[in-house]
Design an enzyme around this catalytic site. Structure first.
Site, mmCIF file in Angstrom:
data_model
loop_
_atom_site.group_PDB
_atom_site.id
_atom_site.type_symbol
_atom_site.label_atom_id
_atom_site.label_comp_id
_atom_site.label_asym_id
_atom_site.label_seq_id
_atom_site.Cartn_x
_atom_site.Cartn_y
_atom_site.Cartn_z
ATOM 1 N N GLU A 152 2.748 -18.590 -32.424
ATOM 2 C CA GLU A 152 3.048 -18.836 -31.014
ATOM 3 C C GLU A 152 4.038 -19.996 -30.897
ATOM 4 O O GLU A 152 3.619 -21.164 -30.928
ATOM 5 C CB GLU A 152 1.772 -19.215 -30.265
ATOM 6 C CG GLU A 152 0.697 -18.162 -30.303
ATOM 7 C CD GLU A 152 -0.258 -18.320 -29.126
ATOM 8 O OE1 GLU A 152 -0.346 -17.387 -28.331
ATOM 9 O OE2 GLU A 152 -0.874 -19.390 -28.991
ATOM 10 N N SER A 169 4.502 -15.761 -23.740
ATOM 11 C CA SER A 169 5.062 -15.009 -22.613
ATOM 12 C C SER A 169 5.198 -13.513 -22.886
ATOM 13 O O SER A 169 6.187 -12.893 -22.491
ATOM 14 C CB SER A 169 6.409 -15.604 -22.196
ATOM 15 O OG SER A 169 6.239 -16.949 -21.772
HETATM 16 C C1 PEP Z 1 -1.159 -18.523 -25.151
HETATM 17 O O1 PEP Z 1 -1.515 -19.519 -24.561
HETATM 18 O O2 PEP Z 1 -1.747 -18.211 -26.197
HETATM 19 C C2 PEP Z 1 -0.050 -17.739 -24.621
HETATM 20 C C3 PEP Z 1 0.574 -16.946 -25.434
HETATM 21 O O3 PEP Z 1 0.256 -17.916 -23.293
HETATM 22 P P1 PEP Z 1 1.352 -17.094 -22.420
HETATM 23 O O4 PEP Z 1 1.197 -15.644 -22.781
HETATM 24 O O5 PEP Z 1 1.003 -17.382 -21.003
HETATM 25 O O6 PEP Z 1 2.692 -17.615 -22.814
#
Ligand code: PEP
Length: 253
Positions: free
Chosen positions: A170, A216
Site C-alpha cells: 500500500e 484508492s
Molecule cells: C487502506 O487504508 O488500506 C486503503 C487502501 O485505503 P483507501 O482504499 O481508502 O485508499
C-alpha cells in the site's frame, strides 16, 4: 494458482447499526452476484467483530478480520486487544502494520514482527502491510524501504509460517488520496516483493503468498490493477464502506 482476496478495511468508521446494515447488504449482494472463489474479508472496528461474526454465520462467503492486535499475550495494556482474544472470538484474519498504525501509533518493525508471531501462534492469518510514503518514492528509495519493511516484519519466519501470510503493498501516497499507483508501478513493486520472498524463502513459498494492492482502489480502476500478474487482489479502505462499490471491486477480482 494463488488465492485471490479482496479485503475491506473499515478503519474507525460506522456505528454498530451502520456496520450491521452494511454487512447485511454485502451478504445479499455477494450471494446474488459474486461467482468464483475470490476470498472476501471485512475488517470492521474491534467492538463489532463478535456481532458481525454471528451475523455472517459459520458458512459465510464473507470472512472477518481485525484491523490490529497487540504484540503481548495479555496483561496491563489498557485498551489493547491480543491475538488470543481474537482467536477466542474465532476471528480468522488480522491486519498488521497498516501505514496508519506505523504513522500515528509509531509501530516499529520489531513490534510488528512480534505481532506477526503472536497472530501465527494463535492460528490467525496476518495481512501484513508495507508501502512507502511520498517523499521516499520521490527520492527513489521505495524499493529499499519496502524490502526493509518485509525483512523486519517477516524474514524471521520459516517457509511454512510464511505460507500463512498475506502481504498488502500500500503506497502511503495512494491511501485515501484518490491517487492510485499506475499498473506499471503496482506490478513493479509487487514483483520486487515477490523476488525478495523468492530469495529468502524459495520459489514454491513465494509463489503461494498472495500480494494485495491497496491505495484508492475503486470500481473504475480495480479491473486494471487486478490484471497485473503479481497483484492477487486488493486491500480496500474508503470504497469498502459502500456496499455497491465494494461488491463491484470484488467482481473485478
Ligand atoms: C487502506 O487504508 O488500506 C486503503 C487502501 O485505503 P483507501 O482504499 O481508502 O485508499
Amino acid at each position: 494458482m494463488r488465492q485471490r482476496i479482496v479485503a475491506g478495511n473499515w478503519k474507525m468508521n460506522t456505528t454498530l447499526l451502520e456496520a450491521k446494515s452494511l454487512t447485511a447488504e454485502l451478504m445479499g449482494m455477494v450471494g446474488d452476484e459474486v461467482r468464483g472463489d475470490v476470498k472476501i474479508i471485512i475488517c470492521p472496528p474491534y467492538p463489532y467483530l463478535h456481532a458481525l461474526q454471528s451475523q455472517l454465520g459459520k458458512s459465510a462467503r464473507i470472512e472477518i478480520g481485525a484491523q490490529n492486535c497487540n504484540e503481548h499475550a495479555s496483561g496491563a495494556y489498557t485498551g489493547e486487544v491480543s491475538a488470543g482474544m481474537l482467536k477466542s472470538m474465532e476471528v480468522p484474519y488480522v491486519i498488521i502494520g497498516h501505514s496508519e498504525r506505523r504513522q500515528y501509533f509509531f509501530e516499529s518493525g520489531k513490534q510488528l514482527a512480534q505481532k506477526i508471531d503472536g497472530a501465527l501462534a494463535n492460528g490467525l492469518k496476518p495481512i501484513f502491510c508495507c508501502g512507502e510514503p511520498l517523499e521516499v518514492r520521490e527520492a527513489g528509495d521505495h524499493e529499499t524501504l519496502v524490502k526493509e519493511q518485509i525483512e523486519e516484519g517477516l524474514f524471521h519466519l520459516n517457509a511454512e509460517a510464511m505460507k500463512k501470510i498475506v502481504i498488502a503493498y500500500e503506497p502511503v501516497w495512494a491511501i485515501g488520496t484518490g491517487k492510485t499507483a499506475t499498473t506499471a508501478q503496482a506490478q513493479e513493486m509487487h514483483l520486487v516483493i515477490r523476488k525478495h520472498l523468492v530469495d529468502k524463502f524459495g520459489e514454491e513459498t513465494a509463489n503461494m503468498v498472495p500480494i494485495l494492492y491497496g491505495g484508492s482502489v475503486k470500481p473504475d480502476n480495480a479491473k486494471e490493477i487486478f490484471s497485473c500478474a503479481d497483484v492477487d487482489g486488493g486491500l480496500v479502505g474508503g470504497a469498502s464502506l459502500k456496499s455497491r462499490d465494494f461488491v463491484e471491486i470484488i467482481k473485478s477480482a
